[in-house]
Design a protein around this motif. Sequence first.
Motif, PDB file in Angstrom:
ATOM      1  N   GLY B 129       0.820  -1.197   0.000  1.00 36.63           N
ATOM      2  CA  GLY B 129       0.000   0.000   0.000  1.00 36.63           C
ATOM      3  C   GLY B 129       0.851   1.242   0.000  1.00 36.63           C
ATOM      4  O   GLY B 129       1.620   1.445   0.935  1.00 36.63           O
ATOM      5  N   HIS B 135      -2.328  -1.178  -4.087  1.00 36.35           N
ATOM      6  CA  HIS B 135      -2.285  -2.152  -2.997  1.00 36.35           C
ATOM      7  C   HIS B 135      -2.474  -3.523  -3.664  1.00 36.35           C
ATOM      8  O   HIS B 135      -3.538  -4.133  -3.566  1.00 36.35           O
ATOM      9  CB  HIS B 135      -3.399  -1.838  -1.989  1.00 36.35           C
ATOM     10  CG  HIS B 135      -3.275  -2.570  -0.683  1.00 36.35           C
ATOM     11  ND1 HIS B 135      -2.337  -3.574  -0.483  1.00 36.35           N
ATOM     12  CD2 HIS B 135      -3.985  -2.472   0.477  1.00 36.35           C
ATOM     13  CE1 HIS B 135      -2.480  -4.032   0.762  1.00 36.35           C
ATOM     14  NE2 HIS B 135      -3.456  -3.388   1.357  1.00 36.35           N
ATOM     15  N   GLN B 138      -3.841  -6.779  -1.932  1.00 34.67           N
ATOM     16  CA  GLN B 138      -5.268  -6.688  -1.614  1.00 34.67           C
ATOM     17  C   GLN B 138      -6.094  -7.061  -2.851  1.00 34.67           C
ATOM     18  O   GLN B 138      -7.046  -7.837  -2.774  1.00 34.67           O
ATOM     19  CB  GLN B 138      -5.627  -5.272  -1.151  1.00 34.67           C
ATOM     20  CG  GLN B 138      -7.102  -5.051  -0.855  1.00 34.67           C
ATOM     21  CD  GLN B 138      -7.551  -5.740   0.427  1.00 34.67           C
ATOM     22  OE1 GLN B 138      -6.879  -5.656   1.447  1.00 34.67           O
ATOM     23  NE2 GLN B 138      -8.681  -6.440   0.384  1.00 34.67           N
ATOM     24  N   SER B 167      -8.523   6.057  -2.802  1.00 34.59           N
ATOM     25  CA  SER B 167      -8.375   4.655  -2.433  1.00 34.59           C
ATOM     26  C   SER B 167      -7.453   3.879  -3.359  1.00 34.59           C
ATOM     27  O   SER B 167      -7.758   3.657  -4.516  1.00 34.59           O
ATOM     28  CB  SER B 167      -9.750   3.996  -2.392  1.00 34.59           C
ATOM     29  OG  SER B 167      -9.595   2.614  -2.187  1.00 34.59           O
ATOM     30  N   VAL B 169      -6.963   0.876  -2.812  1.00 31.69           N
ATOM     31  CA  VAL B 169      -7.662  -0.402  -2.942  1.00 31.69           C
ATOM     32  C   VAL B 169      -8.574  -0.355  -4.169  1.00 31.69           C
ATOM     33  O   VAL B 169      -8.559  -1.264  -4.998  1.00 31.69           O
ATOM     34  CB  VAL B 169      -8.460  -0.732  -1.660  1.00 31.69           C
ATOM     35  CG1 VAL B 169      -9.294  -1.992  -1.850  1.00 31.69           C
ATOM     36  CG2 VAL B 169      -7.523  -0.894  -0.474  1.00 31.69           C
ATOM     37  N   PRO B 263     -12.520  -4.532   2.476  1.00 28.61           N
ATOM     38  CA  PRO B 263     -11.114  -4.850   2.771  1.00 28.61           C
ATOM     39  C   PRO B 263     -10.788  -4.796   4.263  1.00 28.61           C
ATOM     40  O   PRO B 263      -9.695  -5.211   4.667  1.00 28.61           O
ATOM     41  CB  PRO B 263     -10.338  -3.765   2.009  1.00 28.61           C
ATOM     42  CG  PRO B 263     -11.293  -2.620   1.916  1.00 28.61           C
ATOM     43  CD  PRO B 263     -12.663  -3.223   1.841  1.00 28.61           C
TER      44      PRO B 263
END
Lengths: 180, 307
Positions: B129, B135, B138, B167, B169, B263
């Motif tokens: 991350g 990331h 993830q 984000s 993610v 997550p």
Amino acid sequence: MGSEPDSQVLLQAGDIANKMRRLALQILEQHPKGDLQFVGIHSRGVIVGERVRELLKDDLGDIPYGTLDISLYRDDLDDMGNMPTLKSSDIPFSIDDAHIILFDDVLFTGRTIKAAIDALTDYGRPRSVELAVLIDRGNRELPIAPDYVGLDVTTSKQDYVRVRLREHDDEDGIYLTKNP
Amino acid sequence: MEPRKDLLDIASLSLEEIEFVLKTAGPFKELFTKSIKKVPPLRGKTVLTLFYEPSTRTRSSFEIAAKRVSADVTNFTVGSSSVVKGESVLDTIDTLQAMKCDYVVVRHAAAGVPNMISKHTKASVVNAGDGFHAHPTQALLDAFTLRETFGDLAGKKILIVGDILHSRVARSVGQICEKLGMEIGVLGPGSLIPQARPKFMRKFYTYDEALGWKPDAIYLLRVQLERQNDQFFPSLNEYHKIYGLTEERFRQVEGEGTWVLHPGPVNRGVELGDDVMTYERTLINQQVENGIAVRMAVLYWLQPETN
């Protein structure tokens, strides 16, 4: 697919079937009452084990069967160009106190078998472990010996033994290429 | 599969590489039901986790993964109070080099720090991350979880809800889902949906409209409470009302059999209500478990230049 140039046929389909029977008979002689568990080493050892197990069905019934991928236990992972794709190791029974027979197609340096024993002992503590191979081509680098052998072949370290089994390669045939 | 030195993002991974990691993670996950969950591929190797941002879950997940592939693990926690300048990161790398670590797992608030570190060390670098950038583990664990649930992902629809703008993610998950052939919708406060977003991200304006699209899975992003001072939306309460999986919306989602991912860690009463946590199609716990398997696969695949 068939034989390649410069390669000689070690075993044809019919011979392979005979060698499988030979393995089955040797095992039956040693273990007339059965009480065995079979474990095949990926990829082609799994096929050898399955075929021998099938041949023993009438005499010994359904022998519990598991498969083992030894990639993670190899001692040469650092030096490999490509990382092997892992296959499932599936041993659906307890191996504690069991008599295990490991199956592989070719026995060469003995490193695969050493890795297989390491992997197996992470599942439990078998009473005994024996080894059955279709071909023993010699050139051991570790003190490992097979208990059941289909065919002994004299080779040099640089030779290449290629095993093709129809479940995996569409045909049965074993070829030896000298010093490729 | 040819090994790589580093895993820095999803964008630079080929489909074959993604498939390799997802396939390899399967046999690793099978180990979790054995009494001995450990395998030896990284025996004698050292993994260092270097977290410049606080994280308990991701760091523990990497730590467990590294231990299960038999690596030795050292955690290097950089105090959140220390102002980290570019210079000190490079100094840290020199320290790492001297420690002879083989793998470095990095999290940093600034995008690009893992890339920079990877250029200065022979160790493999795994990005855990970095800022708003990426990331990748993830995204890989989410893809693995979706695969486990749906099989082939081509044509399946995923709705990502929340702060898309900040984000990493969302960025990485969006990229991997796109590579695997999924359709991607996004929903969130207007101030948190980037204007410049990839073409494959379809924007929805209301929850009703998004649910009408009939997504197969909803991916709830964590509301970063630590960013609340920046006022991207008026209040958490209002966020919950408009963009949260409220009780009422949950009943609709449950009726459709839609799967829910998050997550973690979740903010109950913000992204989702209590009933979502006990919903049988909530994949949050599977995501955590799969995270370990996927990270084992990543460590197995990467090949440091320290050998």
